[in-house]
Design a protein around this motif. Structure first.
Motif, PDB file in Angstrom:
ATOM      1  N   ALA A 177      10.758  -7.792  -0.030  1.00  0.00           N
ATOM      2  CA  ALA A 177      10.955  -9.044  -1.142  1.00  0.00           C
ATOM      3  C   ALA A 177      10.270 -10.301  -1.407  1.00  0.00           C
ATOM      4  CB  ALA A 177      12.511  -9.609  -0.057  1.00  0.00           C
ATOM      5  N   ALA A 178       9.473 -10.004  -1.018  1.00  0.00           N
ATOM      6  CA  ALA A 178       8.337 -10.911  -1.128  1.00  0.00           C
ATOM      7  C   ALA A 178       7.030 -10.004  -2.332  1.00  0.00           C
ATOM      8  CB  ALA A 178       7.637 -11.622   0.583  1.00  0.00           C
ATOM      9  N   LEU A 179       7.031  -9.281  -2.008  1.00  0.00           N
ATOM     10  CA  LEU A 179       6.449  -8.885  -3.133  1.00  0.00           C
ATOM     11  C   LEU A 179       6.754  -8.350  -3.927  1.00  0.00           C
ATOM     12  CD1 LEU A 179       5.159  -5.862  -1.235  1.00  0.00           C
ATOM     13  CD2 LEU A 179       3.715  -7.921  -2.003  1.00  0.00           C
ATOM     14  N   MET A 180       8.795  -8.370  -4.141  1.00  0.00           N
ATOM     15  CA  MET A 180       8.263  -9.164  -5.077  1.00  0.00           C
ATOM     16  C   MET A 180       9.154 -10.149  -6.224  1.00  0.00           C
ATOM     17  SD  MET A 180      12.121  -6.439  -5.364  1.00  0.00           S
ATOM     18  CE  MET A 180      12.368  -6.273  -6.818  1.00  0.00           C
ATOM     19  N   GLU A 181       9.083 -11.367  -5.234  1.00  0.00           N
ATOM     20  CA  GLU A 181       9.294 -12.554  -5.849  1.00  0.00           C
ATOM     21  C   GLU A 181       8.129 -12.922  -6.164  1.00  0.00           C
ATOM     22  OE1 GLU A 181      11.498 -14.111  -2.054  1.00  0.00           O
ATOM     23  OE2 GLU A 181      13.062 -14.545  -3.640  1.00  0.00           O
ATOM     24  N   SER A 182       6.885 -12.478  -5.430  1.00  0.00           N
ATOM     25  CA  SER A 182       5.621 -12.961  -5.773  1.00  0.00           C
ATOM     26  C   SER A 182       5.097 -12.173  -7.089  1.00  0.00           C
ATOM     27  CB  SER A 182       4.407 -12.579  -4.605  1.00  0.00           C
ATOM     28  OG  SER A 182       5.059 -11.510  -4.052  1.00  0.00           O
ATOM     29  N   ARG A 183       5.725 -11.349  -7.975  1.00  0.00           N
ATOM     30  CA  ARG A 183       5.477 -10.312  -8.792  1.00  0.00           C
ATOM     31  C   ARG A 183       4.650  -9.271  -8.362  1.00  0.00           C
ATOM     32  NH1 ARG A 183       7.096 -14.908 -13.779  1.00  0.00           N
ATOM     33  NH2 ARG A 183       8.292 -15.694 -12.549  1.00  0.00           N
ATOM     34  N   GLU A 184       3.937  -9.211  -7.117  1.00  0.00           N
ATOM     35  CA  GLU A 184       2.573  -8.114  -6.902  1.00  0.00           C
ATOM     36  C   GLU A 184       3.279  -6.474  -6.948  1.00  0.00           C
ATOM     37  OE1 GLU A 184       0.756  -9.133  -3.256  1.00  0.00           O
ATOM     38  OE2 GLU A 184       1.928 -10.381  -3.034  1.00  0.00           O
ATOM     39  N   VAL A 185       5.144  -6.666  -6.879  1.00  0.00           N
ATOM     40  CA  VAL A 185       5.863  -5.596  -6.808  1.00  0.00           C
ATOM     41  C   VAL A 185       6.641  -5.950  -8.396  1.00  0.00           C
ATOM     42  CG1 VAL A 185       5.690  -4.388  -5.025  1.00  0.00           C
ATOM     43  CG2 VAL A 185       7.259  -5.191  -5.523  1.00  0.00           C
ATOM     44  N   ALA A 186       7.094  -4.918  -9.575  1.00  0.00           N
ATOM     45  CA  ALA A 186       8.200  -4.751  -9.976  1.00  0.00           C
ATOM     46  C   ALA A 186       8.955  -3.367 -10.677  1.00  0.00           C
ATOM     47  CB  ALA A 186       7.955  -5.092 -11.355  1.00  0.00           C
ATOM     48  N   ARG A 187       9.868  -3.740 -10.579  1.00  0.00           N
ATOM     49  CA  ARG A 187      11.308  -3.209 -11.318  1.00  0.00           C
ATOM     50  C   ARG A 187      11.043  -2.101 -12.498  1.00  0.00           C
ATOM     51  NH1 ARG A 187      15.446  -2.179  -8.151  1.00  0.00           N
ATOM     52  NH2 ARG A 187      17.102  -2.287 -10.030  1.00  0.00           N
ATOM     53  N   ASP A 204       0.690  -0.166 -11.104  1.00  0.00           N
ATOM     54  CA  ASP A 204       0.812   0.988 -11.907  1.00  0.00           C
ATOM     55  C   ASP A 204       1.896   0.957 -12.734  1.00  0.00           C
ATOM     56  OD1 ASP A 204      -0.025   2.754 -10.309  1.00  0.00           O
ATOM     57  OD2 ASP A 204       1.395   2.714  -8.671  1.00  0.00           O
ATOM     58  N   VAL A 205       3.170  -0.348 -12.783  1.00  0.00           N
ATOM     59  CA  VAL A 205       3.419  -0.812 -14.238  1.00  0.00           C
ATOM     60  C   VAL A 205       3.343  -1.065 -15.339  1.00  0.00           C
ATOM     61  CG1 VAL A 205       5.197  -2.989 -14.809  1.00  0.00           C
ATOM     62  CG2 VAL A 205       5.037  -2.323 -12.479  1.00  0.00           C
ATOM     63  N   THR A 227      13.706   6.726 -14.899  1.00  0.00           N
ATOM     64  CA  THR A 227      14.818   6.072 -13.612  1.00  0.00           C
ATOM     65  C   THR A 227      13.808   4.985 -13.903  1.00  0.00           C
ATOM     66  OG1 THR A 227      15.365   8.103 -13.747  1.00  0.00           O
ATOM     67  CG2 THR A 227      16.019   6.426 -12.131  1.00  0.00           C
ATOM     68  N   ILE A 228      14.947   3.946 -13.196  1.00  0.00           N
ATOM     69  CA  ILE A 228      13.897   2.735 -12.811  1.00  0.00           C
ATOM     70  C   ILE A 228      13.302   3.429 -11.202  1.00  0.00           C
ATOM     71  CG2 ILE A 228      14.890   0.061 -11.936  1.00  0.00           C
ATOM     72  CD1 ILE A 228      16.868   0.498 -13.948  1.00  0.00           C
ATOM     73  N   HIS A 229      11.936   2.761 -11.435  1.00  0.00           N
ATOM     74  CA  HIS A 229      11.036   2.454 -10.444  1.00  0.00           C
ATOM     75  C   HIS A 229      10.799   1.429  -9.559  1.00  0.00           C
ATOM     76  CE1 HIS A 229      11.338   6.915 -10.779  1.00  0.00           C
ATOM     77  NE2 HIS A 229      10.822   7.460  -9.611  1.00  0.00           N
ATOM     78  N   LEU A 230      10.383   1.522  -8.834  1.00  0.00           N
ATOM     79  CA  LEU A 230       9.374   0.528  -7.782  1.00  0.00           C
ATOM     80  C   LEU A 230       8.519   0.445  -7.991  1.00  0.00           C
ATOM     81  CD1 LEU A 230      10.549  -2.924  -7.238  1.00  0.00           C
ATOM     82  CD2 LEU A 230       9.945  -1.566  -4.891  1.00  0.00           C
ATOM     83  N   ASP A 234       0.848  -1.345  -0.104  1.00  0.00           N
ATOM     84  CA  ASP A 234      -0.239  -0.135   0.449  1.00  0.00           C
ATOM     85  C   ASP A 234       0.757   1.380  -0.024  1.00  0.00           C
ATOM     86  OD1 ASP A 234      -2.311  -1.890   0.009  1.00  0.00           O
ATOM     87  OD2 ASP A 234      -3.136  -1.773   2.663  1.00  0.00           O
ATOM     88  N   ALA A 235       1.692   1.076   0.829  1.00  0.00           N
ATOM     89  CA  ALA A 235       3.221   2.522   0.943  1.00  0.00           C
ATOM     90  C   ALA A 235       3.348   2.643  -0.752  1.00  0.00           C
ATOM     91  CB  ALA A 235       3.964   2.040   1.778  1.00  0.00           C
ATOM     92  N   VAL A 236       4.153   1.747  -1.084  1.00  0.00           N
ATOM     93  CA  VAL A 236       4.387   1.680  -2.877  1.00  0.00           C
ATOM     94  C   VAL A 236       3.238   1.871  -3.654  1.00  0.00           C
ATOM     95  CG1 VAL A 236       5.470   0.648  -4.578  1.00  0.00           C
ATOM     96  CG2 VAL A 236       6.052  -0.412  -2.418  1.00  0.00           C
ATOM     97  N   ALA A 237       2.250   1.585  -3.506  1.00  0.00           N
ATOM     98  CA  ALA A 237       0.837   3.015  -4.405  1.00  0.00           C
ATOM     99  C   ALA A 237       1.187   4.134  -4.475  1.00  0.00           C
ATOM    100  CB  ALA A 237      -0.851   1.701  -4.511  1.00  0.00           C
ATOM    101  N   HIS A 238       1.101   4.022  -2.680  1.00  0.00           N
ATOM    102  CA  HIS A 238       0.623   5.679  -2.519  1.00  0.00           C
ATOM    103  C   HIS A 238       1.524   6.702  -2.748  1.00  0.00           C
ATOM    104  CE1 HIS A 238      -0.263   9.251   0.519  1.00  0.00           C
ATOM    105  NE2 HIS A 238       1.024   9.080   0.594  1.00  0.00           N
TER     106      HIS A 238
END
Length: 381
Positions: free
Chosen positions: A69-79, A94-95, A86-89, A36-40
């Motif tokens: 890290a778990a969100l990255m591995e589950s592909r709920e967030v990505a770079r 949002d991706v 610029t690269i963002h997470l 939720d913080a990444v989205a906000h």
């Protein structure tokens, strides 16, 4: 200064500072889940792999690196390359929504490499690159070499840039996962997230989200943050539903009517930020966080350092040296004040440093880390 019928209220640098810190979750930490913080925050600056973790450490109560890290591995967030080229997470939503919105910026970037792409059919390049990264994630070198085999006379760097500009390429894990390492490997967002491409998020929606996380802000602030142009008409379209202010230099600032704008004397505890952080890069006029006398002092040439906010503003830089592992040689966290920090402020900064280390270091390592106040970079003058 209070508003009059024909003159909007003027917000001081401290008032803007407190409003921005509140929106950025830096005035008081929250128990908000990491996703939720990444989205906000409309994404986290992520050209290096560790800053997103430190950004959330500074903002969230109860955060642990394993959560992100778990969100990255589950592909709920990505770079992915989005804002400001610029690269963002970002969250998966949002991706898929922001990347097509910033396509005009990618088109401008691609034009800069036109000389190296003489004779290259860009539609064919897009199709070929999509097929390559669809088979399996490819490193940038692999992608350049494969494209170079088709266009041997083209500039390899330009070919790689073209693929990145034409396609929504995400960096796959384990790259960016806390406690792991991995080289950059790319595939399309649709392939990595297992979903079809979607229409771009509307400019109106992004402006409103930007104001929620970075406001009050000017049109120029938003354009610099997003790397977009011609956003004035969007703000004008939204104006009836917004409120306006002026900064001390007369620039018009827009904001959401019900957004928090704390009093300028609201306490702002110290915060340790990584070398790249949203709050430092989200405005054209960064004096709401970086005092003019310290402009450029959170880096030296191409080297960027961590930032320490004291009373809401950049007041020191920091770096950590050494492994920081139990049983290993103790690490050292060095804080370099940019001005005078009295004993009370130094104690508060040291306390925040210990908190950060307790979250980000391996178990037991925080107890062995030596926190020092010293000079580690000479800015000259």
């Amino acid at each position: 200064m209070a508003a009059t019928k024909n003159s909007p209220a003027v917000l001081s640098a401290r008032a803007l500072n407190r409003a921005t810190l509140e929106r950025q979750l830096l005035l008081r930490r929250t128990a908000m889940p990491a996703k939720d913080a990444v989205a906000h925050l409309v994404g986290l600056q992520a050209q290096n792999t560790r800053p997103p973790y430190y950004q959330l450490c500074a903002r969230l109560d109860g955060f642990a690196p394993a959560e992100l890290a778990a969100l990255m591995e589950s592909r709920e967030v990505a770079r992915i390359v989005t804002l400001r080229s610029t690269i963002h997470l970002h969250t998966a939503d949002d991706v898929l929504g922001l990347r097509p919105l910033v396509q005009p910026a990618r088109d401008r970037e691609l034009r800069m490499f036109r000389a190296g792409l003489t004779g290259v059919d860009l539609d064919r390049l897009r199709s070929l690159a999509a097929g390559l990264v669809g088979e399996r994630p490819r490193t940038p070198k692999e992608l350049r070499e494969a494209l170079g085999a088709q266009w041997p006379g083209a500039d390899p760097r330009a070919l790689g840039t073209a693929a990145r500009c034409l396609l929504p390429l995400v960096q796959t894990t384990p790259r960016g996962v806390w406690g792991r390492s991995g080289q950059v490997a790319l595939t399309t967002a649709e392939h990595w997230l297992g979903t079809a491409a979607r229409r771009a998020t509307t400019p109106d929606a992004v402006v409103l989200r930007y104001l929620a996380a970075f406001g009050p802000a000017s049109v120029k602030d938003m354009q610099v943050w997003a790397g977009l142009t011609r956003m004035r008409e969007v703000f004008e379209r939204l104006r009836p539903g917004l409120v306006t202010f002026r900064d001390e230099h007369g620039a018009e600032l827009f904001d959401l009517p019900d957004a928090p704008r704390p009093a300028e004397d609201t306490p702002a505890p110290p915060r340790f930020l990584p070398e790249f952080d949203n709050v430092l890069l989200g405005h054209a006029d960064r004096s709401r966080v970086i005092p003019p006398r310290f402009h450029g002092r959170n880096g030296n040439g191409n080297q960027a350092y961590g930032t320490v906010l004291v009373d809401g503003f950049l007041a020191a830089i920091w770096r950590q040296d050494g492994p920081g592992r139990p049983g290993a040689h103790p690490s050292v966290l060095t804080v370099q004040p940019l001005g005078t920090l009295g004993p009370e402020k130094r104690d508060a900064v040291a306390g925040e440093a210990r908190r950060m280390l307790s979250v980000m270091a391996e178990p037991g390592a925080a107890d062995t880390c030596d926190i020092r106040f010293a000079t580690f970079v000479d800015f000259g003058g």
